[in-house]
Enzyme design. Structure first.
Site, PDB file in Angstrom:
ATOM      1  N   THR A  45       0.857  -1.011   0.033  1.00  0.00           N
ATOM      2  CA  THR A  45       0.007  -0.009  -0.083  1.00  0.00           C
ATOM      3  C   THR A  45       0.875   1.239  -0.084  1.00  0.00           C
ATOM      4  O   THR A  45       2.227   1.038  -0.030  1.00  0.00           O
ATOM      5  CB  THR A  45      -0.682  -0.006   1.317  1.00  0.00           C
ATOM      6  OG1 THR A  45      -0.140   0.137   2.299  1.00  0.00           O
ATOM      7  CG2 THR A  45      -1.779  -1.322   1.424  1.00  0.00           C
ATOM      8  N   CYS A  46       0.238   2.442   0.122  1.00  0.00           N
ATOM      9  CA  CYS A  46       1.213   3.501   0.155  1.00  0.00           C
ATOM     10  C   CYS A  46       1.780   3.729   1.308  1.00  0.00           C
ATOM     11  O   CYS A  46       2.836   4.562   1.261  1.00  0.00           O
ATOM     12  CB  CYS A  46       0.233   4.825  -0.189  1.00  0.00           C
ATOM     13  SG  CYS A  46      -0.925   5.075   1.173  1.00  0.00           S
ATOM     14  N   ASN A  47       1.380   3.039   2.324  1.00  0.00           N
ATOM     15  CA  ASN A  47       2.258   3.113   3.966  1.00  0.00           C
ATOM     16  C   ASN A  47       3.196   1.912   3.992  1.00  0.00           C
ATOM     17  O   ASN A  47       3.722   1.948   4.967  1.00  0.00           O
ATOM     18  CB  ASN A  47       1.169   3.482   4.734  1.00  0.00           C
ATOM     19  CG  ASN A  47       1.028   5.083   4.914  1.00  0.00           C
ATOM     20  OD1 ASN A  47       1.610   5.782   4.529  1.00  0.00           O
ATOM     21  ND2 ASN A  47      -0.235   5.347   5.196  1.00  0.00           N
ATOM     22  N   ARG A  48       2.859   0.888   3.384  1.00  0.00           N
ATOM     23  CA  ARG A  48       3.622  -0.286   3.858  1.00  0.00           C
ATOM     24  C   ARG A  48       3.748  -1.315   2.573  1.00  0.00           C
ATOM     25  O   ARG A  48       2.958  -1.358   1.808  1.00  0.00           O
ATOM     26  CB  ARG A  48       2.635  -1.112   4.701  1.00  0.00           C
ATOM     27  CG  ARG A  48       1.305  -1.672   4.770  1.00  0.00           C
ATOM     28  CD  ARG A  48       0.775  -2.425   5.795  1.00  0.00           C
ATOM     29  NE  ARG A  48       0.560  -1.597   6.659  1.00  0.00           N
ATOM     30  CZ  ARG A  48       1.081  -1.393   7.966  1.00  0.00           C
ATOM     31  NH1 ARG A  48       2.116  -2.361   8.258  1.00  0.00           N
ATOM     32  NH2 ARG A  48       0.620  -0.626   8.841  1.00  0.00           N
ATOM     33  N   GLN A 112      -7.627  -3.397   1.983  1.00  0.00           N
ATOM     34  CA  GLN A 112      -6.453  -3.505   0.958  1.00  0.00           C
ATOM     35  C   GLN A 112      -5.821  -5.047   1.573  1.00  0.00           C
ATOM     36  O   GLN A 112      -5.526  -5.566   0.415  1.00  0.00           O
ATOM     37  CB  GLN A 112      -5.377  -2.189   1.396  1.00  0.00           C
ATOM     38  CG  GLN A 112      -5.778  -1.040   1.121  1.00  0.00           C
ATOM     39  CD  GLN A 112      -4.956  -0.186   1.715  1.00  0.00           C
ATOM     40  OE1 GLN A 112      -4.495  -0.047   2.894  1.00  0.00           O
ATOM     41  NE2 GLN A 112      -4.781   1.132   1.028  1.00  0.00           N
ATOM     42  N   GLY A 177      -6.373   9.181 -10.610  1.00  0.00           N
ATOM     43  CA  GLY A 177      -6.556   7.870 -10.284  1.00  0.00           C
ATOM     44  C   GLY A 177      -7.870   7.392  -9.753  1.00  0.00           C
ATOM     45  O   GLY A 177      -8.176   8.309  -8.799  1.00  0.00           O
ATOM     46  N   TYR A 178      -8.443   6.133  -9.897  1.00  0.00           N
ATOM     47  CA  TYR A 178      -9.858   5.876  -9.292  1.00  0.00           C
ATOM     48  C   TYR A 178      -9.736   4.446  -8.881  1.00  0.00           C
ATOM     49  O   TYR A 178     -10.541   3.904  -9.063  1.00  0.00           O
ATOM     50  CB  TYR A 178     -10.847   5.863 -10.368  1.00  0.00           C
ATOM     51  CG  TYR A 178     -12.238   6.386  -9.541  1.00  0.00           C
ATOM     52  CD1 TYR A 178     -12.570   7.273  -9.110  1.00  0.00           C
ATOM     53  CD2 TYR A 178     -13.179   5.059 -10.021  1.00  0.00           C
ATOM     54  CE1 TYR A 178     -13.849   7.350  -8.491  1.00  0.00           C
ATOM     55  CE2 TYR A 178     -14.365   5.340  -9.300  1.00  0.00           C
ATOM     56  CZ  TYR A 178     -14.811   6.353  -8.662  1.00  0.00           C
ATOM     57  OH  TYR A 178     -15.945   6.458  -7.898  1.00  0.00           O
ATOM     58  N   GLY A 179      -8.573   4.220  -8.263  1.00  0.00           N
ATOM     59  CA  GLY A 179      -8.589   3.017  -7.294  1.00  0.00           C
ATOM     60  C   GLY A 179      -8.996   3.039  -6.035  1.00  0.00           C
ATOM     61  O   GLY A 179      -9.953   3.905  -5.855  1.00  0.00           O
TER      62      GLY A 179
END
EC number: 1.2.1.70
Length: 399
Positions: A45-48, A112, A177-179
């Site tokens: 993910t964006c953080n991990r 996620q 982006g549209y995730g």
């Protein structure tokens, strides 16, 4: 053994970028890792970035294997953590409940992890242990949220970006982006005041929303609309920069939130006087007003995590004897089927009641006589007391 290799959350963004896995490489990465492990799930993910794995045979070089499969520089090992068994299980349960995140109690992580599990499932990179662990973890995450009612005070990188954008006077938004993250950002924008919203996608058909203030534009045309917005939220899964400094207007104040890893926004944007750029680390440092409230609520519901850890440990212990249980049932089938055949062949030639009694007695003796034989053998070996305790539990307490 179950393990997890992950990038430490406190590591700087420029290092995390080098240890990230973009979505389009998930399946190929899973296949490479599967050559070294029995099971694999990738969470990125964006953080991990975390790799969950399991294997039966001892493999002391597993970390090096993972780095090699993912083409990571082994000099970056110091930026990672490695947990095994109980620690790995506890880590996953805490992560899915919103702990151990840069944004405490984030509400995106459950979906996620569910998506990561589904990708692994479709790629056939999970079977027994990780399959059960992730099923239990997802159930744990849902129950934790229901009991703690965190949905009443939701938080995510998307919600923080939208709220901060509004604080900076943002009225005209652009979401690239549209995730999962992009659609969430759009949801938060639509739920509040705004004048115009541009949604930038490669495939316009994926956006099924309707609002007169909203315009869906093709990715290649995004540069034409920068001059019309005062807040840009970028969250694509592109492996390269999608917002270049030279494309942004030079005389209009714009705030840009880059929620992607690897980063979407050209680093040169940071040096533009009329643009304020916030990357995911900057956003994670914004202590929203509900942070302490969420922390108290979450700590009061830790018992949910403990419950599912116990359940998984119980499942692991009992699953170790599953093959023996299957064999016992097969043996039971052999015993009764042999006697059933005898009964069918003789039921018209003998007294049926007497024959039934003989068959039932024979079935009983098949187990009793074997138990007596084993008890005698174990008594001679000095293990009679333990054997007798088990036999008593099986036969004397049976109803």
């Amino acid at each position: 053994m179950i393990g997890v290799l992950g990038v430490k959350t406190e590591v700087k963004l420029d290092i995390r970028e080098k240890l990230s896995i973009i979505p389009k490489r998930y399946e190929s990465s899973l296949m490479k890792l599967k050559e070294k492990c029995d099971e694999v799930v990738i969470l990125s993910t964006c953080n991990r970035t975390e790799v969950y794995y399991s294997y039966k045979k001892h493999n002391e070089n597993i970390i090096s294997h993972i780095f090699k499969c993912l083409n990571w520089d082994e000099n970056y090992k110091k930026y990672t953590f490695h947990y095994k068994d109980d620690e790995a299980i506890n880590h996953l349960m805490r992560v899915i409940c919103g702990f151990d995140s840069l944004i405490l109690g984030e509400d995106q992580i459950l979906s996620q992890i569910k998506q990561a599990y589904e990708i692994a499932l479709s790629s056939k990179s999970v079977n027994r242990d990780l399959n059960k662990l992730f099923q239990m973890a997802i159930t744990c995450g849902k129950e934790f949220r229901n009991k703690s009612q965190l949905y009443k005070i939701p938080v995510s990188s998307a919600s923080i970006a939208v709220n901060e954008g509004r604080k900076h006077g943002g009225k005209n938004f652009m979401v690239l982006g549209y995730g999962a993250v992009g659609s969430l950002a759009v949801k938060y924008i639509l739920s509040g005041e705004f004048d115009k919203l541009y949604i930038v996608v490669r495939n316009p058909s994926v956006v099924d929303l309707r609002d007169d203030r909203m315009t869906i534009i093709n990715f290649n045309e995004r540069g034409k609309y920068y001059k019309d917005v005062d807040c840009i939220i970028s969250c694509t899964s592109a492996p390269h920069v999608v917002v270049d400094a030279f494309e942004l207007p030079k005389h209009k104040n714009i705030v840009v939130y880059d929620l992607a890893v690897p980063r979407d926004v050209d680093e040169e944007v940071r040096y533009m006087k009329n643009v304020k750029l916030y990357d995911i680390d900057n956003i994670s440092c914004i202590n929203d007003e509900n942070c302490s409230k969420r922390e108290d609520i979450m700590n009061n519901n830790l018992f949910v995590i403990e419950k599912y850890e116990r359940e998984f440990e119980k499942w692991r212990k009992t699953s170790e004897i599953s093959p023996h249980i299957v064999n016992l049932k097969k043996k039971g089938d052999e015993v009764y089927k042999k006697r059933l055949t005898t009964f069918k062949n003789k039921k018209y030639t003998k007294d049926v009641d007497a024959l039934a009694e003989i068959m039932l007695k024979s079935t009983s003796n098949a187990y009793i006589n074997k138990a007596i034989e084993v008890l005698k053998e174990e008594q001679l070996k000095g293990r009679g007391e333990e054997c007798l305790r088990i036999i008593e539990k099986i036969f004397y307490s049976a109803q």
